[in-house]
Design an enzyme around this catalytic site. Structure first.
Site, PDB file in Angstrom:
ATOM      1  N   ASP A  45       0.849  -1.200   0.000  1.00 14.77           N
ATOM      2  CA  ASP A  45       0.000   0.000   0.000  1.00 14.77           C
ATOM      3  C   ASP A  45       0.879   1.243   0.000  1.00 14.77           C
ATOM      4  O   ASP A  45       1.600   1.511   0.955  1.00 14.77           O
ATOM      5  CB  ASP A  45      -0.877   0.003   1.255  1.00 14.77           C
ATOM      6  N   TYR A  50       3.219   9.838  -0.691  1.00 13.37           N
ATOM      7  CA  TYR A  50       4.332   9.227   0.062  1.00 13.37           C
ATOM      8  C   TYR A  50       5.671   9.453  -0.654  1.00 13.37           C
ATOM      9  O   TYR A  50       6.727   9.287  -0.041  1.00 13.37           O
ATOM     10  CB  TYR A  50       4.135   7.712   0.249  1.00 13.37           C
ATOM     11  N   LYS A  74      -2.875   5.949  -4.112  1.00 15.07           N
ATOM     12  CA  LYS A  74      -3.945   6.892  -3.748  1.00 15.07           C
ATOM     13  C   LYS A  74      -3.775   8.236  -4.439  1.00 15.07           C
ATOM     14  O   LYS A  74      -2.648   8.699  -4.632  1.00 15.07           O
ATOM     15  CB  LYS A  74      -3.952   7.110  -2.215  1.00 15.07           C
ATOM     16  N   HIS A 107      -7.504   9.760  -1.438  1.00 18.83           N
ATOM     17  CA  HIS A 107      -6.766   9.708  -0.168  1.00 18.83           C
ATOM     18  C   HIS A 107      -7.517  10.368   0.999  1.00 18.83           C
ATOM     19  O   HIS A 107      -7.517   9.848   2.106  1.00 18.83           O
ATOM     20  CB  HIS A 107      -5.389  10.360  -0.361  1.00 18.83           C
ATOM     21  N   LEU A 189      -1.015  -0.149  14.152  1.00 16.99           N
ATOM     22  CA  LEU A 189      -0.309  -0.324  15.426  1.00 16.99           C
ATOM     23  C   LEU A 189      -0.324   0.979  16.224  1.00 16.99           C
ATOM     24  O   LEU A 189       0.446   1.149  17.169  1.00 16.99           O
ATOM     25  CB  LEU A 189       1.149  -0.747  15.169  1.00 16.99           C
ATOM     26  N   ILE A 227      -2.532  -2.913   7.069  1.00 13.81           N
ATOM     27  CA  ILE A 227      -1.288  -2.605   6.359  1.00 13.81           C
ATOM     28  C   ILE A 227      -0.249  -2.021   7.315  1.00 13.81           C
ATOM     29  O   ILE A 227       0.115  -0.847   7.207  1.00 13.81           O
ATOM     30  CB  ILE A 227      -1.573  -1.647   5.180  1.00 13.81           C
ATOM     31  N   LYS A 229       3.058  -0.692   8.860  1.00  5.81           N
ATOM     32  CA  LYS A 229       4.244  -0.125   8.236  1.00  5.81           C
ATOM     33  C   LYS A 229       5.475  -0.510   9.033  1.00  5.81           C
ATOM     34  O   LYS A 229       5.489  -0.437  10.266  1.00  5.81           O
ATOM     35  CB  LYS A 229       4.124   1.411   8.201  1.00  5.81           C
ATOM     36  N   SER A 230       6.511  -0.922   8.334  1.00  5.30           N
ATOM     37  CA  SER A 230       7.825  -0.977   8.956  1.00  5.30           C
ATOM     38  C   SER A 230       8.874  -0.742   7.895  1.00  5.30           C
ATOM     39  O   SER A 230       8.735  -1.209   6.766  1.00  5.30           O
ATOM     40  CB  SER A 230       8.069  -2.315   9.655  1.00  5.30           C
ATOM     41  N   ARG A 235      11.431  -6.536  11.193  1.00  4.63           N
ATOM     42  CA  ARG A 235      10.057  -6.307  11.680  1.00  4.63           C
ATOM     43  C   ARG A 235       9.020  -6.567  10.580  1.00  4.63           C
ATOM     44  O   ARG A 235       7.918  -7.026  10.861  1.00  4.63           O
ATOM     45  CB  ARG A 235       9.935  -4.889  12.252  1.00  4.63           C
ATOM     46  N   ASN A 239       6.039  -9.152  11.224  1.00  2.04           N
ATOM     47  CA  ASN A 239       4.631  -8.757  11.110  1.00  2.04           C
ATOM     48  C   ASN A 239       3.832  -9.684  10.195  1.00  2.04           C
ATOM     49  O   ASN A 239       2.606  -9.622  10.164  1.00  2.04           O
ATOM     50  CB  ASN A 239       4.519  -7.310  10.618  1.00  2.04           C
TER      51      ASN A 239
HETATM   52  P1  A2P Z   1       9.833   0.774  12.081  1.00  2.83           P
HETATM   53  O1  A2P Z   1       9.449   1.297  10.734  1.00  2.83           O
HETATM   54  O2  A2P Z   1      11.125   1.315  12.586  1.00  2.83           O
HETATM   55  O3  A2P Z   1       9.743  -0.738  12.165  1.00  2.83           O
HETATM   56  P2  A2P Z   1       1.688   1.825  12.071  1.00  2.83           P
HETATM   57  O4  A2P Z   1       1.693   0.762  11.026  1.00  2.83           O
HETATM   58  O5  A2P Z   1       0.587   1.734  13.064  1.00  2.83           O
HETATM   59  O6  A2P Z   1       1.781   3.214  11.479  1.00  2.83           O
HETATM   60  O7  A2P Z   1       3.014   1.624  12.967  1.00  2.83           O
HETATM   61  C1  A2P Z   1       4.275   1.859  12.389  1.00  2.83           C
HETATM   62  C2  A2P Z   1       5.274   2.090  13.489  1.00  2.83           C
HETATM   63  O8  A2P Z   1       5.421   0.892  14.268  1.00  2.83           O
HETATM   64  C3  A2P Z   1       6.622   2.441  12.945  1.00  2.83           C
HETATM   65  O9  A2P Z   1       7.205   3.353  13.844  1.00  2.83           O
HETATM   66  C4  A2P Z   1       7.364   1.102  12.964  1.00  2.83           C
HETATM   67  O10 A2P Z   1       8.742   1.329  13.141  1.00  2.83           O
HETATM   68  C5  A2P Z   1       6.779   0.427  14.179  1.00  2.83           C
HETATM   69  N1  A2P Z   1       6.712  -1.032  14.018  1.00  2.83           N
HETATM   70  C6  A2P Z   1       6.186  -1.728  12.996  1.00  2.83           C
HETATM   71  N2  A2P Z   1       6.255  -3.056  13.209  1.00  2.83           N
HETATM   72  C7  A2P Z   1       6.857  -3.204  14.403  1.00  2.83           C
HETATM   73  C8  A2P Z   1       7.227  -4.333  15.191  1.00  2.83           C
HETATM   74  N3  A2P Z   1       6.984  -5.583  14.767  1.00  2.83           N
HETATM   75  N4  A2P Z   1       7.838  -4.111  16.378  1.00  2.83           N
HETATM   76  C9  A2P Z   1       8.090  -2.854  16.811  1.00  2.83           C
HETATM   77  N5  A2P Z   1       7.769  -1.750  16.120  1.00  2.83           N
HETATM   78  C10 A2P Z   1       7.148  -1.912  14.929  1.00  2.83           C
END
Ligand code: A2P
Length: 273
Positions: A45, A50, A74, A107, A189, A227, A229-230, A235, A239
């Site tokens: 996504d 972005y 989007k 969007h 998250l 979706i 994000k990491s 990670r 996920n």
């Molecule tokens: P990072 O990109 O350094 O992994 P959301 O999807 O709710 O926006 O959350 C994204 C945030 O959560 C980012 O700051 C991401 O950091 C962090 N994040 C994503 N997956 C994990 C994970 N498995 N453990 C810890 N932090 C995570």
């Protein structure tokens, strides 16, 4: 590993869990998308705003799986309007290096511009022309949803909105159920803020999983597209390891109790744009 697909009101389906790339820089997007595809993700996504559609496209090409990975992008706020939306879509495709996308979303409704009905008509045309498989919206409130359905007769496949355990959007979800629109969650998250929550930690420990995995499982068990994000390959892989457990009624009740009417992190769609 089998991953669940979710079917839209137009008959198309998409993997329920995708990779979100908001705030991933363009020059890092290719590597993270490639890592995600290698980990099993088949849904990414992105969005014009972005600034990483080119990196996403490069990552898919590098992973050699461009044709099989579903892509959402989007329409950005400044490109709203019928003709502008059509032109913006072509630019997104060029950056992605594809000739179609699986899901194209408006969007934000940007009610102060009052162009979202015109933009929606452009998306309907793109779908009719086969340039996008499915069309939807993002950050629409029930009144915005009802207006585009009333004025065009075409119901969005999804509404992608801020939704996480601290902001569960019950009223909006009821409107989605009534209209036949799937709920897709951004910041699932809570932008990472929910990972320290003790109730989440307890559920994660009980299942031998991490807090992020427990929250992603909650989204899946709730029937949402999700979706996370990491930008970190480890990670991203973590996920995706969420298809070998399920939350029970006690876990679901504990997460239901985290809901907070003031839990919104991002902008209010009625005022933004
Ligand atoms: P990072 O990109 O350094 O992994 P959301 O999807 O709710 O926006 O959350 C994204 C945030 O959560 C980012 O700051 C991401 O950091 C962090 N994040 C994503 N997956 C994990 C994970 N498995 N453990 C810890 N932090 C995570």
């Amino acid at each position: 590993m089998t991953q669940p697909l979710i079917t839209f009101n137009d008959g198309a389906s998409l993997p329920q869990l995708g990779l979100g790339v908001w705030q991933v820089p363009d020059d890092e997007a290719a590597a993270i998308v490639q890592a995600a595809v290698e980990a099993g993700y088949r849904h990414v996504d992105t969005a014009a705003v972005y600034g990483n559609e080119a990196g996403v496209g490069a990552g898919l090409a590098r992973a050699g799986a461009g044709a099989e990975v579903a892509v959402t992008t989007k329409l950005w706020n400044e490109s709203q309007g019928y003709d502008r939306a059509l032109r913006a879509f072509e630019k997104s495709l060029q950056r992605l290096g594809r000739d179609s996308v699986d899901l194209y979303l408006i969007h934000w409704p940007c009610p102060s511009q009052d162009l979202y009905v015109e933009s929606w008509k452009a998306l309907v045309r793109l779908k009719e022309e086969g340039r996008v498989r499915s069309i939807g919206v993002s950050n629409f409130n029930p009144d915005h949803l009802r207006r585009i359905v009333d004025e065009t007769g075409v119901t969005p496949a999804v509404n992608q909105v801020e939704l996480h355990p601290r902001f569960q959007q019950a009223d909006l979800r009821a409107a989605h159920a009534e209209l036949g629109i799937l709920t897709e969650c951004w910041s699932p998250l809570g932008q990472g803020r929910l990972l320290q929550d003790p109730a989440i930690g307890k559920i994660a420990a009980k299942h031998g999983k991490t807090p992020a995995q427990a929250i992603i499982r909650w989204h899946l068990d709730s029937g949402f597209l999700v979706i996370p994000k990491s930008a970190n390959p480890e990670r991203v892989r973590q996920n995706f390891q969420v298809f070998d457990f399920a939350l029970d009624a006690e876990d679901m009740a504990a997460i239901a109790a985290l809901d907070d009417a003031n839990g919104r992190i991002g902008p209010d769609p009625a005022k933004f744009g």
